[in-house]
Scaffold this active site. Sequence first.
Site, mmCIF file in Angstrom:
data_model
loop_
_atom_site.group_PDB
_atom_site.id
_atom_site.type_symbol
_atom_site.label_atom_id
_atom_site.label_comp_id
_atom_site.label_asym_id
_atom_site.label_seq_id
_atom_site.Cartn_x
_atom_site.Cartn_y
_atom_site.Cartn_z
ATOM 1 N N PRO A 113 0.823 -1.210 -0.039
ATOM 2 C CA PRO A 113 0.034 0.011 0.158
ATOM 3 C C PRO A 113 0.641 1.277 0.007
ATOM 4 O O PRO A 113 1.697 1.533 0.753
ATOM 5 C CB PRO A 113 -0.745 -0.144 1.218
ATOM 6 N N GLU A 114 0.831 2.240 -1.015
ATOM 7 C CA GLU A 114 1.363 3.310 -1.198
ATOM 8 C C GLU A 114 0.320 4.530 -0.967
ATOM 9 O O GLU A 114 -0.906 3.985 -0.655
ATOM 10 C CB GLU A 114 1.945 3.502 -2.521
ATOM 11 N N LYS A 134 2.240 7.498 3.860
ATOM 12 C CA LYS A 134 1.664 6.299 3.720
ATOM 13 C C LYS A 134 1.113 6.015 5.358
ATOM 14 O O LYS A 134 0.480 5.024 5.494
ATOM 15 C CB LYS A 134 2.555 5.190 3.443
ATOM 16 N N ARG A 188 0.812 -10.551 5.998
ATOM 17 C CA ARG A 188 2.382 -10.718 6.092
ATOM 18 C C ARG A 188 2.550 -10.091 7.187
ATOM 19 O O ARG A 188 3.919 -10.245 7.915
ATOM 20 C CB ARG A 188 3.055 -10.235 4.943
ATOM 21 N N ARG A 237 20.197 20.479 -3.406
ATOM 22 C CA ARG A 237 20.868 19.152 -3.307
ATOM 23 C C ARG A 237 21.649 18.463 -4.407
ATOM 24 O O ARG A 237 20.965 18.664 -5.589
ATOM 25 C CB ARG A 237 19.631 18.312 -3.020
ATOM 26 N N ARG A 247 18.073 1.812 -6.236
ATOM 27 C CA ARG A 247 16.547 1.494 -6.521
ATOM 28 C C ARG A 247 16.452 1.175 -7.999
ATOM 29 O O ARG A 247 16.952 1.969 -8.981
ATOM 30 C CB ARG A 247 15.829 2.419 -6.024
#
Length: 276
Positions: free
Chosen positions: A2-3, A59, A112, A151, A260
């Site tokens: 779930p995002e 979230k 889970r 940044r 990622r």
Amino acid sequence: MPELPEVETYRRYFEETALGQTVIDLKAEDPRRQLTTDYDTLQQALQGTQFVGTHRIGKHFLITLSSGKILVLHFGMTGDLAYYRDEEDTPRFARVIFYFSNGFRLAFIDSRKFGRVGLAASVEEYQRVKALGPDALDITLPQLQASLEKRKAPIKPLLLDQKILAGIGNWIADEVLFQAKINPVKSATTLSADEFGRLHGAIQLVLRTAIEQEAVYQTFPKSFLIHARGWDDTVVTSAAERQICPRHNTPLEIAKVGGRTTYFCPIWHMISQNSG
Ligand SMILES: [Zn+2]
């Protein structure tokens, strides 16, 4: 997993069902694993209180109790909610159940068991302790630009940094950068004012589209990267199986950015280089 769009969908479901209800009891299947507040304390804090408001930061789903305390639900990998009345309708994997005075129940479902349920003193306190930046839907363009423009890191991992803005997961970051036509490896400090504007617009577009579709990705517009990318990070390595850009009908690039898996369109990259 779930995002932000799923959690916003759960928040809206909660508002239509459990909001306004008075809690009379609570059961937790595996309190030591899934409760962040000990069971007795949580039960005492909840019994006789009403769910009076909701809030979401990224979230993280926060429920205001009539006592003024905050109940926090974090959905982990597989969390979901179900509102129902009869014992026999109890969903499989209902790990925490809230019982209401109107006879209905709310189950926190989680096969889970990576989800967490517990108390916080206030929304602000929780945001501070968890070091969460502004919610990705709430952050303004000036806020976004101010937190990124100095940044040197590539833009993609910065978007995933929950301290900068909360709620951008891996597929969302790729979709946002695809829609904004910004290369994920581009250093944030080199983004132009125009690119910051496109980035902010793309965050709004992707999140609002996902929420409108109740996070059912199959119904997203055809122009979205997600149809080629998928929402998990399974990498297709063979050139023949490379995913195809929905805009240009050419192969997408797949790379590791900030550790990622990242999908992006090399043609967008060329266009943005050529246009400065
Ligand atoms: Zn393309």
